[in-house]
Design an enzyme around this catalytic site. Sequence first.
Site, PDB file in Angstrom:
ATOM      1  N   CYS A   1     -45.872 -23.326  -9.179  1.00 35.22           N
ATOM      2  CA  CYS A   1     -45.055 -22.116  -9.074  1.00 35.22           C
ATOM      3  C   CYS A   1     -43.660 -22.432  -8.541  1.00 35.22           C
ATOM      4  O   CYS A   1     -42.776 -21.577  -8.564  1.00 35.22           O
ATOM      5  CB  CYS A   1     -45.735 -21.091  -8.169  1.00 35.22           C
ATOM      6  SG  CYS A   1     -46.018 -21.666  -6.489  1.00 35.22           S
TER       7      CYS A   1
ATOM      8  N   GLU B   1     -43.978 -19.880 -13.643  1.00 36.20           N
ATOM      9  CA  GLU B   1     -45.075 -20.803 -13.392  1.00 36.20           C
ATOM     10  C   GLU B   1     -44.931 -21.894 -14.452  1.00 36.20           C
ATOM     11  O   GLU B   1     -44.839 -21.588 -15.648  1.00 36.20           O
ATOM     12  CB  GLU B   1     -46.420 -20.093 -13.532  1.00 36.20           C
ATOM     13  CG  GLU B   1     -47.555 -20.769 -12.823  1.00 36.20           C
ATOM     14  CD  GLU B   1     -47.722 -20.349 -11.375  1.00 36.20           C
ATOM     15  OE1 GLU B   1     -48.552 -20.967 -10.694  1.00 36.20           O
ATOM     16  OE2 GLU B   1     -47.047 -19.402 -10.934  1.00 36.20           O
TER      17      GLU B   1
END
Length: 492
Positions: A439, A485
Amino acid sequence: MASAVTCCRSVVFVKRKTLYFYRQNSKFLSTIGTVPAGQRNRPSKKQLRKPTCPEDLSWEERLSDVVTPLWRLSYDEQLKVKQKNQKRILSQLCGYLSGDLQTQSSSPVRSKLRFPVMPVLPSPVRDGYRNKSTFSVNRGVDGNPKTVGFYMGTGRGRNIVCINGDHLLNMPEKHKLVARCYQDFICRSPLEPCLLFHTGGHWREVTVRTNTEGHTMAIVYFHPQLLTPEEVAHHKAELVEYFTRGPGSVCQLDSLLFQESKMTRCTHEESPYQLLYGQPHIYEEVLGFKFRISADAFFQVNQAAAEVLYRTVRDLCLPNHNEVGGRTRVGGTLLDVCCGTGAIGITMSHRVDRIIGIELIEQAVEDARHNAVLNNVLNCEFIPGKAEVVLPGSMSQLSSAGGELVAAVVNPSRAGLHHRVVRALRNQPAIRRLVFVSCKPDGEAMRNFRELCCAPDPQKKLTGEAFSPTLAVPVDMFPHTPHCELVLLFER
C-alpha cells in the site's frame, strides 16, 4: 554474451506473461465502466479552481485537500495522476537496481522501466467507499472542544482544529451520521473530552465499521482517568441508552463496543473491547467468501476494490490453471506470508491443494482459522509466529512431503517486511514466484524490493538467487487520494 542471451530470454518471458495477463483480464476490465452520471455530486466550477492562497479556502475545502487531495479532478484525471506516480516509484526501483548491479549505489536514481506497468485498475465504487472511519474529538473552528471530525494543524504549532467531515467524498453517509450523533452525545454528557491525556477528560475518538449489507459497528474509546468502575458503568449505560433508545437510535447500530484505555493505542489483549450492545462481529463477503470482522481486525477499506485486488493477486500467483469439474484449478501449495485474517489464501483455496498462512499476530490467526471454517475451507493451515522462524520449517515439511510450491504472496503493513523475513524468502530456493502487495511502495517496501533483487550479499546474509520484478499492476483502492495498492510480481 551470456548476459545478453539471459536478458533477451527475460524480455521474451515478460512479454509472454504480459500478453497472458491481458488475455486473462480483458473481459474483467471491460466490465468496469465509468461512474454513472449523478452518482456523485460534482464540486462547483468555483470549488474546482483551487485558490493560490490557503486562507481563501473554506475549512471544509482545506480538509478535503488533506484527506482527499484529488477531489477536484475527474476520476479519469485521478487515474492518470496515480499511473504517473506509480511509474515514478517503479522507475526509482529500476534506478536502485541499476546502482546495486553496477556501483552498489544507494542513491534513488531513476531509470527506464525494465518491466511492464499495467494501467491502474479502477475502483468500481468511487464515492463513500470506506468501510472503516475513525473520527477524532478536539476543539472546532467555533471553539467547541467536543467537535467530532478530523484534525488539521499540529500540536507543536498549537494550531490544531477539528473539522466536521460531512463533505468528504470518500466517507459513506452512515459513518457521517454516527459521527454527528456521537458529537451530540458527548455534548450532552457532563464529562469532558480527552484532548490531551495529561490534561484530563474522558471521551476520545469513535471508529465506525460497516459492510455492504449496511450493518454498522461503532467503537467508542474512553479514558477512565480517576473514575471508579461504578462511575464508568453509569456513563456506558448512558451511551447505550442514547444509541439504542435515544436520538442516536437513528444510526441503527448492530454493534456498540467500548474500550477503556490510558494509552493512545492498545490492543484487545491489553484492554479488551467491551460489547455494550448487539453482536460482537459484522461480516463481509469478498469473491463469494464470507469474512468475520471484529473491532480491531484488518480488512481492506474498500470492499469492491478489494475484489479487484484479490482477483489480480490470484491471477499473478496462479497463472497456469486447468478446468477440473467445471472449476479452475492449479494444484500445489501457496505460501501466504503476513496472511492477516486469511483473506488472500481463502479466496484462492479452491485453486490449489494447500494454503500455508503465516502471521505474527495470534488474534489474526484465530480470525483466519474461523474464516476458513466459516467458508468450509479445509485446505488452509494458519501458523502463528515470526515468518523468519516458521518459514524454514514449513518449507522443509513441504519438501519432505513431495509438495510443489506454486507461489508465495506477501501483503505487509505500511512498515513493510522485517529484513529477516525478506532474508528467509530470498534464501528459500523453492520460492520461484513471489507476489508482493504494497500500500506504500515508496516507503519501507522499497527497501524490501531492493533486498529481494540485489546481487547476493553475504554480509546481509542474502545468499539466495536474486529475484527480478517482471510485472506491476496498480489497483485503485483509494479514490480521490494519490494512493494505490501496488501488486508487484517477482520471479527467478
